[in-house]
Design an enzyme around this catalytic site. Structure first.
Site, PDB file in Angstrom:
ATOM      1  N   LYS A  68       7.928  86.389 -54.388  1.00  0.00           N
ATOM      2  CA  LYS A  68       7.460  85.732 -53.164  1.00  0.00           C
ATOM      3  C   LYS A  68       8.452  85.978 -52.034  1.00  0.00           C
ATOM      4  O   LYS A  68       9.663  85.952 -52.248  1.00  0.00           O
ATOM      5  CB  LYS A  68       7.287  84.234 -53.441  1.00  0.00           C
ATOM      6  CG  LYS A  68       6.635  83.436 -52.312  1.00  0.00           C
ATOM      7  CD  LYS A  68       6.477  81.982 -52.752  1.00  0.00           C
ATOM      8  CE  LYS A  68       5.827  81.126 -51.681  1.00  0.00           C
ATOM      9  NZ  LYS A  68       5.649  79.717 -52.125  1.00  0.00           N
ATOM     10  N   SER A 163       1.318  77.635 -51.848  1.00  0.00           N
ATOM     11  CA  SER A 163       1.614  78.696 -50.887  1.00  0.00           C
ATOM     12  C   SER A 163       1.990  80.044 -51.535  1.00  0.00           C
ATOM     13  O   SER A 163       2.226  81.022 -50.827  1.00  0.00           O
ATOM     14  CB  SER A 163       2.788  78.265 -49.998  1.00  0.00           C
ATOM     15  OG  SER A 163       3.950  78.015 -50.789  1.00  0.00           O
ATOM     16  N   SER A 187       2.844  74.507 -55.204  1.00  0.00           N
ATOM     17  CA  SER A 187       2.653  75.830 -54.602  1.00  0.00           C
ATOM     18  C   SER A 187       2.664  76.994 -55.577  1.00  0.00           C
ATOM     19  O   SER A 187       2.360  78.124 -55.198  1.00  0.00           O
ATOM     20  CB  SER A 187       3.715  76.072 -53.524  1.00  0.00           C
ATOM     21  OG  SER A 187       3.425  75.318 -52.374  1.00  0.00           O
TER      22      SER A 187
END
Length: 290
Positions: A68, A163, A187
């Site tokens: 990420k 996210s 997330s």
């Protein structure tokens, strides 16, 4: 795939090239912000030499992973999907990234997210939304055709959740075998559920936060996204443990490797789900499933 690498059925370079090819074919998913092709191929070449010499670093040697884009990566741009950090290239790796690289994992690239990980759909970053790979499945397309009110076109896609939606889409689309997300309030687990994956949030302090650009320091935890539970356990076994650079990590020794018991008895497991809610969204009752 780890077993296939050890048995010589496929080489790290061939595996890396297959994943890079899939990244290009699934570019429309917008899962990646940065694809580190040259880095990954060089890492694959080094991994291949270790396998030829009979000295792999571990089960993750030669395995493609994604990270990420709110984890610091040395020499690779880290943006948090924000214009504020465009062009920022960290001089160091986050501890979790370094631990994976130390085991020979191949870094395919940095994945898309909600800006600064503040969101739950992976639709609010400056690089655009992440599209769920299942939007393009045969099952979903056929289901949409049966709905007379469904719209066709570019807008006909599902969100990945967030996210960490880029990491979830990357694993779900087979462009890598594991990915790092971050989890503050869901997330990692949320996009895992949307994309049909295993999403794991380790207990706070079990895994180092050093190099993870924070949303909420006291709640952020690096998360793991894989396609099965055993893979998540394997990655956790690499990441877990004390880090002198993160004072909140546990000092107690971690028993490794982390192996799931095949004798676990789930016959008495009780799962509670909401039965119904009133118009105000308040919970009215629970229903137990045995």
């Amino acid at each position: 795939v780890s077993a296939a690498l050890k048995q010589g059925q496929i080489t790290p370079t061939e595996l890396c090239q297959k994943c890079l090819s899939l990244i290009k074919k699934t570019k429309f998913l917008n899962a990646y912000i940065t694809v580190s092709e040259e880095v990954a191929l060089k890492q694959a070449e080094e991994s291949e030499k270790r396998y030829k010499n009979g000295q792999p670093l571990g089960d993750l040697d030669g395995i493609p992973i994604a990270v990420k884009d709110n984890f610091s990566t040395s020499g690779i741009e880290t943006t948090c999907a924000s214009n504020m950090l465009k062009g920022y290239v960290p001089p160091y790796n986050a501890t979790v990234v370094q631990k994976l690289l130390d085991q020979g994992a191949l870094l395919m690239g940095k994945t898309n997210l909600d800006e600064f990980a503040m969101g739950s759909g992976s639709t609010d970053g400056v690089f655009g939304p992440v599209k769920n790979p299942w939007s393009y499945s045969k099952q979903y397309r056929e289901k949409r055709k049966q709905n007379p009110h469904s719209k066709s076109g570019d807008s006909d896609w599902l969100i990945t959740g967030g996210s960490s939606g880029g990491s979830a889409a990357a694993v779900s689309a087979f462009t890598c075998y594991a990915a790092l997300g971050s989890d503050t309030g869901g997330s990692t687990r949320n996009p895992a559920a949307h994309c049909g994956l295993v999403g794991f949030k380790p207990s706070y302090g079990l895994v180092s936060r050093h190099g993870l650009i924070p949303l909420v320091n006291s709640m952020d935890v690096p998360g793991i996204l894989t396609r099965c539970v055993d893979d998540a356990a394997m990655v956790l076994g690499v990441l877990a443990g004390h880090d002198p650079k993160d004072s909140t990590t546990v000092h107690d020794p971690i028993n490794k490797p982390l192996v799931l018991s095949s004798l676990a008895d789930v016959s008495k497991l009780c799962i509670g789900i909401p039965k119904s809610t009133d118009l105000g969204g308040r919970l009215v009752g629970f229903e137990s499933l045995l």
